[in-house]
Design a protein around this motif. Structure first.
Motif: not given
Length: 414
Positions: A37-41, A134-137, A144-151
């Motif tokens: 799980y990482i945070s990405l622009p 997973k989540d955005t803000r 926008m910054i999103a918390k994503v899961r690398i598939l």
């Protein structure tokens, strides 16, 4: 517009240099662990579904986006690309897709216009890894910054390994087996050690299992790749196998990036974690597709054998116009049902030496792409004319009545 130039024997490949040759190349590569799980622009591009391995050009104007990209370059050079769409219920609020692809910056050029005090940035990026949102803000600057899961990518073992005799395993395990086909004789013909020996069906050991050999053939990655290559070459000889990836996963995304698939189907392929399943879906579409139609009115525009590669990466590529809008464009030799708008222009042409003219559907007036013609006399570029049609404006189709070849009524297959 009706008929266009006849198909040349071999095009002269030209690289789109419209972004300029003064971009600064960046070194290093970032690879994130599977299931991490990482945070990405996040950069949202309507109508663009980036796939791993696909090149993405960008021309950024908004100060907040330029600032975001500057921070990305100072960091790990990775950001996320997510497509968006608009629903009829709320046409003013875009809806983000739930899956996307990380993009890594390969080259960049930032320019400052001192007259108006605006910074712009030209970027060349490439798709790397699939992720799930997973989540955005939203930040204060609007980015926008999103918390994503690398598939993760699933790699299946050989289902016949337990049933394969030791003598058969020695042949299958040889390096000469890298280009697999139906028989050992075909795959090992380049190896002098096995030359002249009797051909052996490498799926014959399936007779020791409960399922017949044809079942295992449907799920063999290298056999699926071989069938797709043959299908592509039946479309046009300019689609050369040596320019295609050899890894099944990379090959599946390369095929998806060069097929005329709509956004929904591309997103579906991004959710599949097996190269074998992606290849099976793509082969099914390729075998059913016979023509390319206007997405708005279903008018016949071109046939699949008119597709050819104008770039080394394949027949479809992503190009950005001076306004920053990215068009995924398919190159074809000839088209029908189109009319030209305006005069040819060489300004900001995606293909050096060619002038472009806007092309619209002759039935519904939808913008479908452009016609490219050699600019100036005496140039040796080939082909002299071709079409670049937008993926977002076309849909693959097949003939309704296959028993009546004169019936030119088409229906979409997606």
């Amino acid at each position: 517009m009706g008929k266009i130039c006849s198909k040349p024997k071999r095009p002269i490949f030209c690289q789109p240099l419209y972004l300029g040759d003064d971009l600064e190349e960046l070194r290093g590569r970032t690879v994130h662990e599977d299931d991490s799980y990482i945070s990405l622009p996040i950069l949202s591009l309507p109508g663009v579904v980036l796939l791993p391995g696909q090149t993405l050009p960008l021309h950024l104007f908004q100060p907040s986006t330029v600032s975001m990209m500057s921070h990305v370059i100072e960091g790990d050079k990775t950001f996320g690309i997510v497509t968006s769409s608009y629903h009829s219920a709320d046409p003013y609020r875009p809806v983000l897709a739930t899956v996307g692809t990380t993009a890594e910056v390969l080259a960049v050029k930032e320019e400052n216009d001192s007259r108006v005090g605006v910074s712009t940035m030209r970027v060349k990026a490439v798709g790397r890894q699939r992720f799930e949102m997973k989540d955005t803000r939203r930040q204060m600057d609007g980015n926008m910054i999103a918390k994503v899961r690398i598939l993760p990518e699933s790699f299946l073992c050989d289902p016949l390994e337990g049933a394969r005799p030791a003598s058969h395993r020695r042949i299958v395990g040889s390096e000469s087996w890298s280009c697999m086909d139906d028989t050992v004789g075909q795959a090992t013909s380049h190896n002098a050690e096995y030359k002249g020996r009797r051909k052996i069906d490498r799926f014959s050991c399936a007779n020791f299992t409960r399922m017949p050999p044809w079942v295992y053939r449907q799920y063999d990655a290298f056999l699926l790749m071989s069938r797709i290559r043959k299908e592509l070459q039946s479309w046009n000889e300019t689609l050369r196998p040596e320019s295609m990836p050899c890894d099944p996963s990379e090959f599946s995304f390369w095929v998806a990036a060069n097929l005329l698939l709509d956004d929904a189907f591309r997103l579906h392929l991004l959710t599949i974690d097996s190269a074998i399943q992606r290849l099976r879906c793509e082969l099914s579409i390729m075998r059913r597709c016979t023509v390319l139609c206007c997405k708005n009115c279903n008018l016949l525009i071109a046939k699949k054998e008119d597709v050819f590669s104008m770039a080394l990466e394949g027949p479809m590529g992503a190009y950005v116009n001076p306004g920053g809008y990215v068009h995924e464009t398919l190159t074809i030799h000839k088209a029908m049902g189109l009319r030209l708008i305006g005069w040819p222009s060489v300004e900001n042409s995606w293909f050096p030496g060619y002038a472009w003219t806007i092309a619209q559907c002759n039935q519904c007036d939808s913008h479908l792409g452009w016609r490219f013609t050699v600019a100036g006399r005496g140039r040796s570029l080939r082909p002299e004319k071709f079409w670049g049609l937008c993926r977002s404006s076309l849909v693959p189709g097949l003939q309704k009545d296959s028993e009546n070849p004169d019936d030119e009524t088409w229906r979409p297959i997606m």
